[in-house]
Scaffold this active site. Structure first.
Site, PDB file in Angstrom:
ATOM      1  N   HIS A   1      39.735 -32.424  13.185  1.00 43.20           N
ATOM      2  CA  HIS A   1      40.701 -31.336  13.123  1.00 43.20           C
ATOM      3  C   HIS A   1      42.112 -31.867  13.372  1.00 43.20           C
ATOM      4  CE1 HIS A   1      39.705 -31.239  17.566  1.00 43.20           C
ATOM      5  NE2 HIS A   1      41.028 -31.290  17.600  1.00 43.20           N
TER       6      HIS A   1
HETATM    7  P1  TYD Z   1      35.499 -28.726  19.622  1.00 46.60           P
HETATM    8  O1  TYD Z   1      36.892 -28.388  19.184  1.00 46.60           O
HETATM    9  O2  TYD Z   1      34.433 -28.655  18.575  1.00 46.60           O
HETATM   10  O3  TYD Z   1      35.479 -30.182  20.289  1.00 46.60           O
HETATM   11  P2  TYD Z   1      35.887 -31.605  19.653  1.00 46.60           P
HETATM   12  O4  TYD Z   1      37.286 -31.494  19.162  1.00 46.60           O
HETATM   13  O5  TYD Z   1      35.756 -32.572  20.794  1.00 46.60           O
HETATM   14  O6  TYD Z   1      34.932 -31.939  18.568  1.00 46.60           O
HETATM   15  O7  TYD Z   1      35.143 -27.778  20.850  1.00 46.60           O
HETATM   16  C1  TYD Z   1      33.803 -27.537  21.238  1.00 46.60           C
HETATM   17  C2  TYD Z   1      33.709 -26.123  21.784  1.00 46.60           C
HETATM   18  O8  TYD Z   1      34.457 -25.985  22.987  1.00 46.60           O
HETATM   19  C3  TYD Z   1      34.230 -25.080  20.811  1.00 46.60           C
HETATM   20  O9  TYD Z   1      33.362 -23.963  20.843  1.00 46.60           O
HETATM   21  C4  TYD Z   1      35.569 -24.682  21.380  1.00 46.60           C
HETATM   22  C5  TYD Z   1      35.392 -24.909  22.870  1.00 46.60           C
HETATM   23  N1  TYD Z   1      36.613 -25.296  23.591  1.00 46.60           N
HETATM   24  C6  TYD Z   1      37.156 -24.418  24.523  1.00 46.60           C
HETATM   25  O10 TYD Z   1      36.651 -23.293  24.715  1.00 46.60           O
HETATM   26  N2  TYD Z   1      38.261 -24.804  25.223  1.00 46.60           N
HETATM   27  C7  TYD Z   1      38.855 -26.006  25.032  1.00 46.60           C
HETATM   28  O11 TYD Z   1      39.852 -26.328  25.716  1.00 46.60           O
HETATM   29  C8  TYD Z   1      38.302 -26.897  24.034  1.00 46.60           C
HETATM   30  C9  TYD Z   1      38.939 -28.234  23.766  1.00 46.60           C
HETATM   31  C10 TYD Z   1      37.175 -26.494  23.340  1.00 46.60           C
END
Ligand code: TYD
Length: 130
Positions: A49
């Site tokens: 992302h």
């Molecule tokens: P995700 O964005 O998929 O993680 P990465 O970028 O490491 O692959 O996030 C995983 C899950 O956690 C998603 O459901 C969103 C949630 N999340 C939060 O609720 N708060 C946060 O600060 C972050 C970073 C993620």
């Protein structure tokens, strides 16, 4: 490319080592959120992302992983594998995390609160946005 590696000062003595992270000092933004990633697996990628309006510093507190960083024109791969090096990623940078070592722990400092609407999770949308 809107990223850089920041060497953090280590305070070390016979008891061990310590790194301190401070807003607007060795962290070039006001820290509003801290999160950490653990129990990762080598064959599971994360990230994929970009952020429209968020800066982050990512530190491999333990272990290592590989980052792909992409500004829409150039794509670079770097290893993050030291607890005293922060990877600063600015706005509008596509990032992927791959090749996590077993037990890798990443700590992330972010310039803003979590807001899903601020994420770009599709690479084609990212290219269109820049
Ligand atoms: P995700 O964005 O998929 O993680 P990465 O970028 O490491 O692959 O996030 C995983 C899950 O956690 C998603 O459901 C969103 C949630 N999340 C939060 O609720 N708060 C946060 O600060 C972050 C970073 C993620």
């Amino acid at each position: 490319m809107n990223y850089k590696l920041i060497d953090m000062k280590i305070f070390g003595d016979e008891r061990g080592k310590l790194v301190s992270l401070e807003s607007m000092k060795n962290v070039p933004f006001e820290i509003k959120r801290v999160y950490y990633i653990f129990d990762t697996l080598p064959n599971q990628a994360r990230g994929m992302h970009a952020h429209k309006d968020m800066e982050q510093i990512i530190i491999a507190i333990d272990g290592a992983c590989q980052f792909i960083l992409d500004d829409g024109k150039n794509r670079e791969k770097i290893w993050l594998n030291r607890p005293d090096v922060g990877l600063y990623i600015g706005k509008n940078m596509w990032r992927e995390m791959h090749n996590f070592s077993y037990g890798c722990k990443l700590m992330v400092l972010a310039s803003d609160y979590y807001d899903e609407s601020e994420y770009i999770r599709n690479y084609d949308d990212f290219l269109k946005s820049i």
